[in-house]
Design a protein around this motif. Structure first.
Motif, short mmCIF file in Angstrom:
data_model
loop_
_atom_site.label_atom_id
_atom_site.label_comp_id
_atom_site.label_asym_id
_atom_site.label_seq_id
_atom_site.Cartn_x
_atom_site.Cartn_y
_atom_site.Cartn_z
N THR A 74 74.60 12.88 46.73
CA THR A 74 73.50 13.64 47.33
C THR A 74 74.04 14.99 47.79
O THR A 74 75.04 15.05 48.52
CB THR A 74 72.90 12.88 48.52
N VAL A 84 66.34 17.00 55.05
CA VAL A 84 65.11 17.05 54.26
C VAL A 84 64.02 17.76 55.06
O VAL A 84 63.82 17.49 56.24
CB VAL A 84 64.64 15.63 53.88
N GLY A 124 67.74 11.80 41.17
CA GLY A 124 66.85 11.40 42.25
C GLY A 124 66.04 12.62 42.67
O GLY A 124 66.61 13.69 42.92
N LEU A 125 64.69 12.49 42.73
CA LEU A 125 63.81 13.61 43.05
C LEU A 125 62.99 13.31 44.30
O LEU A 125 62.68 12.15 44.60
CB LEU A 125 62.86 13.90 41.86
N TYR A 126 62.61 14.36 45.00
CA TYR A 126 61.74 14.20 46.16
C TYR A 126 60.29 14.02 45.71
O TYR A 126 59.87 14.57 44.67
CB TYR A 126 61.83 15.42 47.07
N CYS A 164 55.58 7.89 44.03
CA CYS A 164 56.25 8.00 45.32
C CYS A 164 55.36 7.39 46.41
O CYS A 164 54.16 7.19 46.20
CB CYS A 164 56.58 9.45 45.64
N SER A 167 62.18 9.83 51.07
CA SER A 167 63.20 9.25 50.20
C SER A 167 63.21 9.95 48.85
O SER A 167 62.28 10.69 48.50
CB SER A 167 62.92 7.76 49.99
N THR A 168 64.27 9.69 48.08
CA THR A 168 64.32 10.18 46.71
C THR A 168 63.85 9.08 45.76
O THR A 168 63.96 7.89 46.07
CB THR A 168 65.75 10.60 46.33
N GLN A 182 64.98 21.25 44.99
CA GLN A 182 64.81 19.94 44.40
C GLN A 182 66.13 19.44 43.77
O GLN A 182 67.16 20.09 43.90
CB GLN A 182 63.70 19.98 43.34
N PRO A 238 67.94 16.56 44.40
CA PRO A 238 68.95 16.28 45.44
C PRO A 238 70.04 15.31 45.01
O PRO A 238 71.13 15.32 45.58
CB PRO A 238 68.12 15.66 46.57
N GLU A 239 69.75 14.45 44.00
CA GLU A 239 70.70 13.40 43.62
C GLU A 239 71.02 13.44 42.14
O GLU A 239 70.15 13.73 41.31
CB GLU A 239 70.15 12.00 43.96
#
Length: 558
Positions: A408, A413, A440-442, A475, A480-481, A550, A552-553
């Motif tokens: 990450t 956030v 991993g996206l928001y 989502c 969270s992602t 964006q 993040p992971e």
């Protein structure tokens, strides 16, 4: 090459002709066994009651004949028989001449010809090998006429295979069941020379050295011919040494060559190791010079695997190279039609749907190997939804081992990040080879929502799309992602710049802030460190940078 019979006779220091004549002084230099034979036979007796060999001691096991013996009592049972059972029958009849028995000769097949035996005396007595009072009584109660003892034992093929040292093999007189049948069997040759046209001299010399001195003489130039000789002449101990040598010298640049040989010689363990090496080092193995020399069956055995660690477009390129070489071998012009012809069913094992549309358009679509119908069908598969059926496999190849990892890049956030069709992009590099499987996206700040998204990894210098997926995710409105995965793992090489790209369609989302330029992941079990370095991606990137945005992971395997 030519191999003289005397090589084997001299190595055992005995003369079959003299032994056949029963000359005891010629047998003094031959091997005298004092322990039980390999099949649980009783030890040979050196007493005056042992019978001389009536057939020269050279009746092969392959002929299915038994040998006679003197008055020694054969013993059977688990402690001496090794699980083999003997049936013993005494016949006090002068009309049945004594015969030499395998069960009492102390060895099987050709080993009997090298046994030490002493002419029997005219007196009759019980065997010194008798193990019980009942047995002694049974023997002493027989008439004084010569008794014959017939021992029946199931023939055992290749007893030499259980003897791994020269001491054990000399105790049995010869180290190969094939040589045993060749020189001592019922169909034994009478020629003074035997021609071996399909064996290399160096390999045969290595075989002889191993048989009669336990010396293992294997090198890169002779290992395959020595393995062939060991298999042909049934010497599994030398086979094992050859296979072990090949295992220790297995590398990506010779994996295909050794795989071909392992399949030819029926060595499944070696073949399995070769395939594992190809899985781990697919690109290097395909680039090796020996790859184009493999046979079609070996090529197909590799192409059908789900565990190859390479992009599908590179597999197609390697298959085309192989087809060009095969066309030459078949004296065909390397036209697209002939390449397709020699590839045969191997072409259907290329998973064209796993390519990006750019990869397919630049390579396979223009190769001429695919039909027009196949090209149109695959382009439709890439561009329309729902995707039409194609004739090629679309199952991803999973080259991944170990545990899934993720890093990450943001430590905080925040909310609101908008989307208007522009891609969020961030440039990155790593310090070691990895396989990226997703991001991993928001998600939405407005509660549960569905997004449409296209994710990509682009090679920065060439602007080539290495992996992509048009998909969606749901989502739950939290910060969270949410995982969005590629269709297949994307290989990331060390010290090379790539761009992670995500194009979202949906409402405003959360976003990350207080970003880190360097993020290190340490494997708990091994302590191996994977270091990501993030940089600003030039051009329109919807505001995503090292500090904010964006993506993040990054989800990956090492």
């Amino acid at each position: 090459m030519r191999c003289c019979v005397c090589l084997f006779q001299q190595s055992l220091q005995c003369s079959p002709s003299k032994m056949a004549a029963g000359e005891s002084n010629s047998r003094s230099s031959c091997l005298n066994l004092s322990t039980s034979g390999p099949l649980g036979n009783a030890p040979p007796s050196n007493s005056a009651h042992s019978s001389p060999a009536s057939n020269g001691g050279a009746v092969g096991a392959a002929a299915g004949m038994n040998r006679s013996a003197g008055n020694s009592n054969p013993r059977s049972g688990p402690e001496n028989g090794g699980g083999a059972e003997s049936a013993v029958r005494s016949t006090p009849s002068a009309h049945n001449p004594p015969r030499q028995s395998v069960g009492l000769s102390g060895a099987t097949s050709g080993a009997a010809s090298n046994m030490t035996a002493t002419p029997s005396s005219s007196s009759s007595s019980s065997s010194t090998a008798s193990s019980s009072a009942d047995a002694s009584a049974a023997v002493s109660s027989l008439p004084s006429s010569p008794a014959s003892v017939l021992v029946y034992r199931e023939p055992v093929y290749n007893w030499q295979a259980t003897k791994s040292t020269v001491k054990e093999r000399f105790a049995l007189a010869v180290g190969s069941a094939v040589f045993d049948a060749m020189f001592n069997g019922g169909m034994a040759t009478t020629s003074t020379e035997i021609e071996l046209p399909d064996v290399e001299p160096a390999a045969f010399l290595a075989l002889l050295k191993f048989l009669y001195s336990d010396e293992v003489q294997i090198g890169p130039e002779t290992v395959m011919t020595t393995l062939y000789s060991a298999k042909k002449y049934a010497v599994p101990a030398l086979e094992a040494h050859c296979v072990e040598f090949l295992k220790k010298n297995l590398r990506a640049d010779n994996a295909f060559m050794l795989l071909t040989q392992a399949r030819l010689f029926d060595e499944p363990q070696l073949a399995s190791l070769c395939l594992e090496n190809i899985d781990k080092n697919t690109a290097d193995a395909l680039a090796a010079e020996g790859f184009t020399d493999v046979d079609l069956d070996t090529l197909m055995a590799v192409l059908e695997r789900d565990t190859l660690g390479v992009r599908e477009v590179r597999l197609f390129g390697a298959a085309v190279r192989w087809a060009e070489a095969e066309a030459q071998r078949q004296q065909l012009q390397p036209t697209p039609e002939n390449k397709r012809r020699v590839l045969g069913k191997a072409l259907s094992l290329i998973r064209f749907p796993l390519m990006t549309i750019e990869e397919f358009a630049a390579g396979p679509a223009q190769s001429g190997i695919l039909t027009d119908r196949e090209v149109v069908s695959l382009f439709l598969h890439f561009t329309v939804n729902p995707k039409p059926h194609v004739e090629f496999i679309d199952r991803p190849r999973c080259c991944l081992r170990g545990k899934e990892c993720s890093i990450t890049r943001f430590s905080q956030v925040e909310s609101r990040w908008g989307y208007s069709g522009t891609s969020d992009r961030i440039r990155f590099s790593v310090n070691r080879r990895i396989f990226v499987v997703g991001f991993g996206l928001y998600g939405s700040i407005h509660g549960p929502t569905d997004y449409q998204v296209n994710i990509q990894i682009i090679h920065t210098d060439s602007n080539t799309v290495l992996g992509q997926n048009d998909t969606g995710f749901s989502c739950d409105g939290t910060a969270s992602t949410f995982r969005v995965m590629f269709k297949e793992p994307v290989e990331i090489l060390p010290s090379v710049n790539y761009i992670a790209c995500a194009t979202l369609k949906g409402p405003d989302s959360h976003y990350g802030t207080k970003g880190m330029r360097k993020v290190t992941h340490e494997a708990p079990a091994t302590g191996t460190k994977t270091c990501f370095t993030f940089c600003y991606a030039a051009g329109n990137n919807n505001g995503t940078s090292v500090e904010d945005g964006q993506i993040p992971e990054v989800i990956f395997y090492t």
